[in-house]
Design a protein around this motif. Structure first.
Motif, PDB file in Angstrom:
ATOM      1  N   ALA A  31       0.847  -1.198   0.011  1.00 15.35           N
ATOM      2  CA  ALA A  31       0.022   0.001  -0.059  1.00 15.35           C
ATOM      3  C   ALA A  31       0.755   1.270   0.124  1.00 15.35           C
ATOM      4  CB  ALA A  31      -1.010  -0.045   1.406  1.00 15.35           C
ATOM      5  N   ILE A  32       2.040   1.151   0.803  1.00 18.06           N
ATOM      6  CA  ILE A  32       2.647   2.524   0.806  1.00 18.06           C
ATOM      7  C   ILE A  32       3.855   2.389  -0.222  1.00 18.06           C
ATOM      8  CG2 ILE A  32       2.331   2.779   3.178  1.00 18.06           C
ATOM      9  CD1 ILE A  32       5.255   1.621   4.017  1.00 18.06           C
ATOM     10  N   ALA A  33       4.243   1.441  -0.737  1.00 20.10           N
ATOM     11  CA  ALA A  33       5.430   1.394  -1.747  1.00 20.10           C
ATOM     12  C   ALA A  33       5.332   0.423  -3.068  1.00 20.10           C
ATOM     13  CB  ALA A  33       6.682   1.222  -1.177  1.00 20.10           C
ATOM     14  N   GLY A  34       4.189   0.195  -3.347  1.00 22.27           N
ATOM     15  CA  GLY A  34       3.938  -1.074  -4.094  1.00 22.27           C
ATOM     16  C   GLY A  34       4.298  -0.623  -5.681  1.00 22.27           C
ATOM     17  N   GLU A  35       4.345   0.891  -6.169  1.00 25.68           N
ATOM     18  CA  GLU A  35       4.855   1.062  -7.311  1.00 25.68           C
ATOM     19  C   GLU A  35       6.286   0.812  -7.514  1.00 25.68           C
ATOM     20  OE1 GLU A  35       4.829   4.905  -4.848  1.00 25.68           O
ATOM     21  OE2 GLU A  35       3.294   3.164  -4.989  1.00 25.68           O
ATOM     22  N   HIS A  36       7.084   0.675  -6.678  1.00 23.74           N
ATOM     23  CA  HIS A  36       8.501   0.537  -6.650  1.00 23.74           C
ATOM     24  C   HIS A  36       8.833  -0.808  -6.488  1.00 23.74           C
ATOM     25  CE1 HIS A  36       8.964   4.828  -6.185  1.00 23.74           C
ATOM     26  NE2 HIS A  36       8.298   4.921  -5.192  1.00 23.74           N
ATOM     27  N   ILE A  37       8.208  -1.944  -6.166  1.00 16.78           N
ATOM     28  CA  ILE A  37       8.384  -3.049  -5.759  1.00 16.78           C
ATOM     29  C   ILE A  37       7.856  -4.114  -6.620  1.00 16.78           C
ATOM     30  CG2 ILE A  37       8.037  -5.053  -3.884  1.00 16.78           C
ATOM     31  CD1 ILE A  37       7.829  -2.832  -1.929  1.00 16.78           C
ATOM     32  N   ASN A  38       8.546  -5.146  -7.063  1.00 17.43           N
ATOM     33  CA  ASN A  38       8.050  -6.380  -7.908  1.00 17.43           C
ATOM     34  C   ASN A  38       7.470  -7.331  -7.289  1.00 17.43           C
ATOM     35  OD1 ASN A  38       8.974  -5.122 -10.735  1.00 17.43           O
ATOM     36  ND2 ASN A  38      10.953  -5.826  -9.866  1.00 17.43           N
ATOM     37  N   SER A  39       8.091  -7.796  -6.099  1.00 22.64           N
ATOM     38  CA  SER A  39       7.475  -8.661  -5.333  1.00 22.64           C
ATOM     39  C   SER A  39       7.977  -8.526  -3.940  1.00 22.64           C
ATOM     40  CB  SER A  39       7.801 -10.152  -5.647  1.00 22.64           C
ATOM     41  OG  SER A  39       9.223 -10.383  -5.554  1.00 22.64           O
ATOM     42  N   ILE A  40       7.348  -9.170  -3.048  1.00 23.42           N
ATOM     43  CA  ILE A  40       7.733  -9.236  -1.515  1.00 23.42           C
ATOM     44  C   ILE A  40       7.399 -10.560  -0.986  1.00 23.42           C
ATOM     45  CG2 ILE A  40       7.272  -8.537   0.892  1.00 23.42           C
ATOM     46  CD1 ILE A  40       6.064  -6.219  -0.414  1.00 23.42           C
ATOM     47  N   GLU A  41       8.695 -11.318  -0.689  1.00 21.20           N
ATOM     48  CA  GLU A  41       8.578 -12.564  -0.212  1.00 21.20           C
ATOM     49  C   GLU A  41       8.875 -12.997   1.161  1.00 21.20           C
ATOM     50  OE1 GLU A  41       8.156 -15.746  -2.123  1.00 21.20           O
ATOM     51  OE2 GLU A  41       8.156 -14.607  -4.002  1.00 21.20           O
ATOM     52  N   HIS A  42       8.308 -13.938   2.021  1.00 19.77           N
ATOM     53  CA  HIS A  42       8.494 -14.193   3.161  1.00 19.77           C
ATOM     54  C   HIS A  42       9.852 -15.230   3.194  1.00 19.77           C
ATOM     55  CE1 HIS A  42       6.857 -15.890   7.284  1.00 19.77           C
ATOM     56  NE2 HIS A  42       7.945 -15.352   7.538  1.00 19.77           N
ATOM     57  N   VAL A  43      10.868 -14.815   4.079  1.00 20.65           N
ATOM     58  CA  VAL A  43      11.998 -15.418   4.010  1.00 20.65           C
ATOM     59  C   VAL A  43      12.523 -15.727   5.405  1.00 20.65           C
ATOM     60  CG1 VAL A  43      12.756 -14.829   1.553  1.00 20.65           C
ATOM     61  CG2 VAL A  43      13.372 -13.298   3.364  1.00 20.65           C
ATOM     62  N   GLY A  44      13.672 -16.479   5.208  1.00 22.31           N
ATOM     63  CA  GLY A  44      14.296 -16.607   6.529  1.00 22.31           C
ATOM     64  C   GLY A  44      13.496 -17.827   7.149  1.00 22.31           C
ATOM     65  N   SER A  45      14.035 -18.013   8.418  1.00 19.12           N
ATOM     66  CA  SER A  45      13.269 -19.215   9.257  1.00 19.12           C
ATOM     67  C   SER A  45      11.907 -19.117   9.701  1.00 19.12           C
ATOM     68  CB  SER A  45      14.273 -19.577  10.540  1.00 19.12           C
ATOM     69  OG  SER A  45      15.536 -19.920  10.045  1.00 19.12           O
ATOM     70  N   THR A  46      11.342 -17.849   9.945  1.00 20.06           N
ATOM     71  CA  THR A  46      10.093 -17.586  10.036  1.00 20.06           C
ATOM     72  C   THR A  46       9.194 -18.185   8.776  1.00 20.06           C
ATOM     73  OG1 THR A  46       9.847 -15.579   9.536  1.00 20.06           O
ATOM     74  CG2 THR A  46      10.273 -15.969  11.926  1.00 20.06           C
ATOM     75  N   ALA A  47       9.547 -18.313   7.729  1.00 22.50           N
ATOM     76  CA  ALA A  47       8.927 -18.749   6.497  1.00 22.50           C
ATOM     77  C   ALA A  47       8.889 -20.222   6.308  1.00 22.50           C
ATOM     78  CB  ALA A  47       9.602 -17.954   5.398  1.00 22.50           C
ATOM     79  N   ILE A  48       9.798 -20.909   7.080  1.00 17.84           N
ATOM     80  CA  ILE A  48       9.815 -22.410   7.346  1.00 17.84           C
ATOM     81  C   ILE A  48       9.048 -23.048   8.148  1.00 17.84           C
ATOM     82  CG2 ILE A  48      11.671 -24.128   6.915  1.00 17.84           C
ATOM     83  CD1 ILE A  48      13.677 -21.938   6.243  1.00 17.84           C
ATOM     84  N   GLU A  49       7.933 -23.822   7.713  1.00 22.55           N
ATOM     85  CA  GLU A  49       7.080 -24.306   8.680  1.00 22.55           C
ATOM     86  C   GLU A  49       7.908 -25.339   9.614  1.00 22.55           C
ATOM     87  OE1 GLU A  49       2.870 -26.965   8.714  1.00 22.55           O
ATOM     88  OE2 GLU A  49       3.314 -25.566   7.261  1.00 22.55           O
ATOM     89  N   GLY A  50       7.812 -25.204  10.874  1.00 22.54           N
ATOM     90  CA  GLY A  50       8.317 -26.176  11.740  1.00 22.54           C
ATOM     91  C   GLY A  50       9.806 -25.880  12.082  1.00 22.54           C
ATOM     92  N   MET A  51      10.157 -24.592  11.530  1.00 20.92           N
ATOM     93  CA  MET A  51      11.641 -24.486  11.798  1.00 20.92           C
ATOM     94  C   MET A  51      11.700 -23.549  13.059  1.00 20.92           C
ATOM     95  SD  MET A  51      14.963 -24.592  10.744  1.00 20.92           S
ATOM     96  CE  MET A  51      14.930 -25.160   9.472  1.00 20.92           C
ATOM     97  N   PRO A  52      12.689 -23.633  14.076  1.00 21.16           N
ATOM     98  CA  PRO A  52      12.888 -22.607  15.178  1.00 21.16           C
ATOM     99  C   PRO A  52      13.268 -21.440  14.475  1.00 21.16           C
ATOM    100  CG  PRO A  52      14.636 -24.386  15.232  1.00 21.16           C
ATOM    101  CD  PRO A  52      13.707 -24.895  14.184  1.00 21.16           C
ATOM    102  N   ALA A  53      13.018 -20.505  15.208  1.00 24.23           N
ATOM    103  CA  ALA A  53      13.557 -19.127  14.513  1.00 24.23           C
ATOM    104  C   ALA A  53      13.495 -18.010  15.669  1.00 24.23           C
ATOM    105  CB  ALA A  53      12.574 -18.630  13.349  1.00 24.23           C
ATOM    106  N   LYS A  54      14.611 -17.010  15.278  1.00 25.26           N
ATOM    107  CA  LYS A  54      14.294 -15.695  16.131  1.00 25.26           C
ATOM    108  C   LYS A  54      12.896 -15.084  15.608  1.00 25.26           C
ATOM    109  CE  LYS A  54      18.021 -13.948  14.113  1.00 25.26           C
ATOM    110  NZ  LYS A  54      18.180 -14.867  13.108  1.00 25.26           N
ATOM    111  N   PRO A  55      12.395 -14.524  16.684  1.00 26.79           N
ATOM    112  CA  PRO A  55      10.973 -14.304  16.230  1.00 26.79           C
ATOM    113  C   PRO A  55      10.697 -12.748  15.823  1.00 26.79           C
ATOM    114  CG  PRO A  55      11.439 -13.917  18.703  1.00 26.79           C
ATOM    115  CD  PRO A  55      12.408 -14.440  18.080  1.00 26.79           C
ATOM    116  N   VAL A  56      11.399 -12.721  14.434  1.00 32.67           N
ATOM    117  CA  VAL A  56      11.590 -11.442  13.810  1.00 32.67           C
ATOM    118  C   VAL A  56      11.169 -11.904  12.208  1.00 32.67           C
ATOM    119  CG1 VAL A  56      13.088  -9.653  12.728  1.00 32.67           C
ATOM    120  CG2 VAL A  56      13.308 -10.508  15.162  1.00 32.67           C
ATOM    121  N   ILE A  57       9.916 -11.098  11.835  1.00 32.37           N
ATOM    122  CA  ILE A  57       9.788 -11.636  10.263  1.00 32.37           C
ATOM    123  C   ILE A  57      10.528 -10.852   9.422  1.00 32.37           C
ATOM    124  CG2 ILE A  57       7.626 -11.623   8.784  1.00 32.37           C
ATOM    125  CD1 ILE A  57       7.221 -13.010  11.474  1.00 32.37           C
TER     126      ILE A  57
END
Length: 174
Positions: A31-57
């Motif tokens: 909503a704030i910057a979509g015209e500049h961005i192609n895609s936004i992906e969830h990455v890192g360990s919080t994006a992997i089901e079952g993976m322990p992670a630092k609680p930062v998205i």
């Protein structure tokens, strides 16, 4: 639960809410910057089901060219993101959301066809589809978090050999 003090390492078991937190933040960023961005992906360990992670998205936003990334900087800063110019990953602008005592989101901005973008997505996807490697990574993360609870840089550096080996396997189709 999300949020962690800058520089610290604390792992949480996987929470399904992380996906929803990512989706909420992705919608806000679009909503704030979509015209500049192609895609936004969830990455890192919080994006992997079952993976322990630092609680930062962790999120990855891709743009067509470096100028688009530079144009995003003021928009992101006006909307709660702190630009981290000391990031040591070439080809990436790095932002953190939340006060230093409670970081909630990390955002990497890179060109769509960059090595950073490709490796980030390949690693995530490999961890999602290779349970043995994911279990090994989870065990390593737990061991390193116990060893380096107040030293994020050492924690990250100590994972680098494993990450490089996974990337090599993934890039070679193994």
């Amino acid at each position: 639960m999300i949020g962690l003090a800058r520089g610290t390492v604390e792992l949480c078991e996987y929470h399904a809410e992380w996906k929803h937190r990512y989706e909420d933040e992705r919608a806000r960023l679009e909503a704030i910057a979509g015209e500049h961005i192609n895609s936004i992906e969830h990455v890192g360990s919080t994006a992997i089901e079952g993976m322990p992670a630092k609680p930062v998205i962790d999120m990855l936003a891709t743009v067509d060219e470096p100028e688009s990334a530079d144009a995003l900087r003021p928009l992101l800063e006006e909307n709660g993101y702190e630009y981290r110019p000391t990031d040591d990953v070439a080809g990436r602008l790095f932002f953190a959301k939340g006060p230093q005592t409670n970081r909630t989101h990390y955002l990497s901005v890179t060109e769509r066809e960059s090595t950073v973008s490709e490796e980030t997505l390949v690693f995530r996807d490999y961890m999602r589809t290779h349970p043995v490697a994911a279990a090994e990574y989870a065990a390593l993360k737990r061991e390193l978090a116990a060893t380096y609870p107040a030293d994020r840089e050492s924690y990250t550096d100590a994972k680098s050999t494993f990450v490089a080996a996974v990337l090599e396997c993934a890039m070679n189709g193994e």
